[in-house]
Design a protein around this motif. Structure first.
Motif, PDB file in Angstrom:
ATOM      1  N   HIS A 148       0.850  -1.210   0.000  1.00  0.00           N
ATOM      2  CA  HIS A 148       0.000   0.000   0.000  1.00  0.00           C
ATOM      3  C   HIS A 148       0.883   1.258   0.000  1.00  0.00           C
ATOM      4  O   HIS A 148       0.636   2.193  -0.762  1.00  0.00           O
ATOM      5  CB  HIS A 148      -0.920  -0.041   1.220  1.00  0.00           C
ATOM      6  CG  HIS A 148      -1.507   1.268   1.633  1.00  0.00           C
ATOM      7  ND1 HIS A 148      -2.498   1.911   0.910  1.00  0.00           N
ATOM      8  CD2 HIS A 148      -1.240   2.075   2.699  1.00  0.00           C
ATOM      9  CE1 HIS A 148      -2.815   3.048   1.524  1.00  0.00           C
ATOM     10  NE2 HIS A 148      -2.060   3.172   2.603  1.00  0.00           N
TER      11      HIS A 148
ATOM     12  N   ASP B 140      -3.422   8.627  -0.341  1.00  0.00           N
ATOM     13  CA  ASP B 140      -3.748   7.525   0.579  1.00  0.00           C
ATOM     14  C   ASP B 140      -5.182   7.049   0.336  1.00  0.00           C
ATOM     15  O   ASP B 140      -5.449   5.854   0.189  1.00  0.00           O
ATOM     16  CB  ASP B 140      -3.589   8.048   2.012  1.00  0.00           C
ATOM     17  CG  ASP B 140      -3.620   6.938   3.047  1.00  0.00           C
ATOM     18  OD1 ASP B 140      -3.359   5.769   2.697  1.00  0.00           O
ATOM     19  OD2 ASP B 140      -3.885   7.249   4.236  1.00  0.00           O
TER      20      ASP B 140
ATOM     21  N   HIS C 180       4.022   7.282   5.308  1.00  0.00           N
ATOM     22  CA  HIS C 180       2.847   7.735   6.056  1.00  0.00           C
ATOM     23  C   HIS C 180       2.292   6.664   6.998  1.00  0.00           C
ATOM     24  O   HIS C 180       1.745   6.986   8.042  1.00  0.00           O
ATOM     25  CB  HIS C 180       1.750   8.242   5.108  1.00  0.00           C
ATOM     26  CG  HIS C 180       0.984   7.156   4.434  1.00  0.00           C
ATOM     27  ND1 HIS C 180       1.463   6.456   3.359  1.00  0.00           N
ATOM     28  CD2 HIS C 180      -0.231   6.624   4.698  1.00  0.00           C
ATOM     29  CE1 HIS C 180       0.581   5.546   2.991  1.00  0.00           C
ATOM     30  NE2 HIS C 180      -0.465   5.629   3.789  1.00  0.00           N
ATOM     31  N   ASP C 181       2.441   5.382   6.640  1.00  0.00           N
ATOM     32  CA  ASP C 181       1.897   4.310   7.485  1.00  0.00           C
ATOM     33  C   ASP C 181       2.987   3.584   8.277  1.00  0.00           C
ATOM     34  O   ASP C 181       2.778   2.434   8.697  1.00  0.00           O
ATOM     35  CB  ASP C 181       1.113   3.305   6.626  1.00  0.00           C
ATOM     36  CG  ASP C 181      -0.377   3.650   6.562  1.00  0.00           C
ATOM     37  OD1 ASP C 181      -0.829   4.528   7.335  1.00  0.00           O
ATOM     38  OD2 ASP C 181      -1.090   3.038   5.740  1.00  0.00           O
TER      39      ASP C 181
HETATM   40 FE   LIG Z   1      -2.235   4.679   4.186  1.00  0.00          FE
END
Ligand SMILES: [Fe+2]
Length: 284
Positions: A57, A170, A92-93
Motif C-alpha cells: 500500500h 492515501d 505515512h503508514d
Molecule cells: Fe495509508
C-alpha cells in the motif's frame, strides 16, 4: 522577456539533475523502509500478511503521490513540496507495523494513533537522516496529520498542500484495496474491513445522510460493511485535487463500489450524487 536558448538549456539540465537527485534519495529511503518492514516478518502469519499489504500500500501511495505531483502546479513549481510529498507518501503508514505487531488491530480507537506513532518513529529511528531538517519537519507533520478527520485550520505552506495531496494519495489507494475486498458475494477480510458486520442489506442512516450532504462518513458511524462502501463514496467530496479525482475515475474503482451497494432508492440517490461530483470535478 524571452530567455536566451542557453538559459533554457541550463534550466532544463538543472531540473533533470534535480530529478535524478530525487530519484536517488527515494531509492535510499525505500531501502530503509523495506529494511524496517522486514524486521516485522517474524511476527506471526496473520500479521505478516497484513503488514505485507501495508508495505505494498505504501509503495502504491507513493505512485499516486507522484501522479498528483505531476498534475498539479503547486508541486511542479515547488521542488521542496514535491520531495516532502513523496517521502511522506512512502512513510505515512510507518506506525502501522508496530501497531499491528503490538495490538493485533488496525483500529486506532482500540490501540494507538498510527499517524502519531509514525511521526515519532521517523524521529526516534532517524529516518530521512540525509535530508534537511526543514524537509524532515514537513514529512513528520504530514505523517502526523494524514489520518486526522480534518487538517488543522491555518496550517502553513507548503505543509498544508503536501498534507492534502498525501491524504488524497492515501484515500485513492484505500478505495482500490477495498474495491477488491468489497465485491458482492465475497467474504471480506475482517481486519481490512475493521471487523464490521457483513449484512448485505444493512446500512446506517447516519452514513447515508453524510454522503448525501457531501460530508465524510465518520469511522465511528460505521456499523456494517455497506457503511464502509458509503464511507468510500463520501471520499469523492474529500479529495482536494482535480488530479486525484481524475486518477480515481481512470482506475474505475468507484464504479465497482457504486455497483456493489445494496439495491433501493436510497442507494440510487447515492450513485447519482457521486456521479455528479465526479463529473463536475474532472471536467477540464
Ligand atoms: Fe495509508
Amino acid at each position: 522577456m524571452h530567455k536566451k536558448p542557453n538559459e533554457h538549456a541550463a534550466r532544463a539540465s538543472t531540473s533533470s539533475l534535480e530529478k535524478e537527485a530525487l530519484a536517488v534519495a527515494l531509492r535510499r529511503e525505500c531501502a530503509a523502509f523495506n529494511a524496517y518492514a522486514l524486521a516485522f516478518r517474524g511476527s506471526g502469519s496473520m500479521i505478516g500478511k497484513h503488514l505485507e499489504l501495508k508495505y505494498a500500500h505504501s509503495l502504491r501511495v507513493l505512485q499516486n503521490a507522484e501522479a498528483i505531483a505531476m498534475g498539479e502546479d503547486a508541486f511542479r513549481h515547488n521542488p521542496l513540496a514535491k520531495r516532502a510529498l513523496l517521502m511522506a507518501a512512502l512513510y505515512h503508514d510507518l506506525g502501522r507495523f508496530e501497531q499491528l505487531a503490538r495490538y493485533q488491530t488496525f483500529r486506532d480507537a482500540d490501540s494507538i494513533n498510527h499517524g502519531l506513532l509514525g511521526a515519532k518513529l521517523l524521529r526516534d529511528k532517524r529516518f530521512l537522516s540525509e535530508e534537511t531538517p526543514q524537509l524532515r519537519r514537513l514529512v513528520r507533520a504530514a505523517v502526523l496529520w494524514h489520518n486526522r478527520l480534518n487538517l488543522p485550520q491555518g496550517a502553513p505552506e507548503p505543509l498544508a498542500t503536501v498534507s492534502k495531496a498525501l491524504r488524497d494519495a492515501d484515500k485513492i489507494d484505500i478505495i482500490g484495496v477495498l474495491n477488491e475486498e468489497l465485491h458482492p458475494g465475497h467474504e471480506p477480510d475482517k481486519t481490512i474491513v475493521l471487523e464490521l458486520r457483513n449484512d448485505p442489506k444493512q446500512y446506517s442512516p447516519k452514513a447515508l445522510e453524510a454522503v448525501m450532504a457531501g460530508r465524510a462518513v465518520l469511522y465511528a458511524d460505521m456499523e456494517s460493511v455497506n457503511d464502509f462502501r458509503l464511507l468510500l463514496c463520501s471520499w469523492v467530496f474529500m479529495l482536494e485535487f482535480g488530479s486525484s479525482l481524475r486518477l480515481l475515475v481512470r482506475n474505475g474503482y468507484m464504479e465497482n463500489i457504486l455497483a456493489s451497494l445494496p439495491p433501493g432508492q436510497d442507494m440510487n440517490k447515492v450513485r447519482a450524487r457521486v456521479h455528479n461530483r465526479l463529473r463536475d470535478r474532472t471536467r477540464h
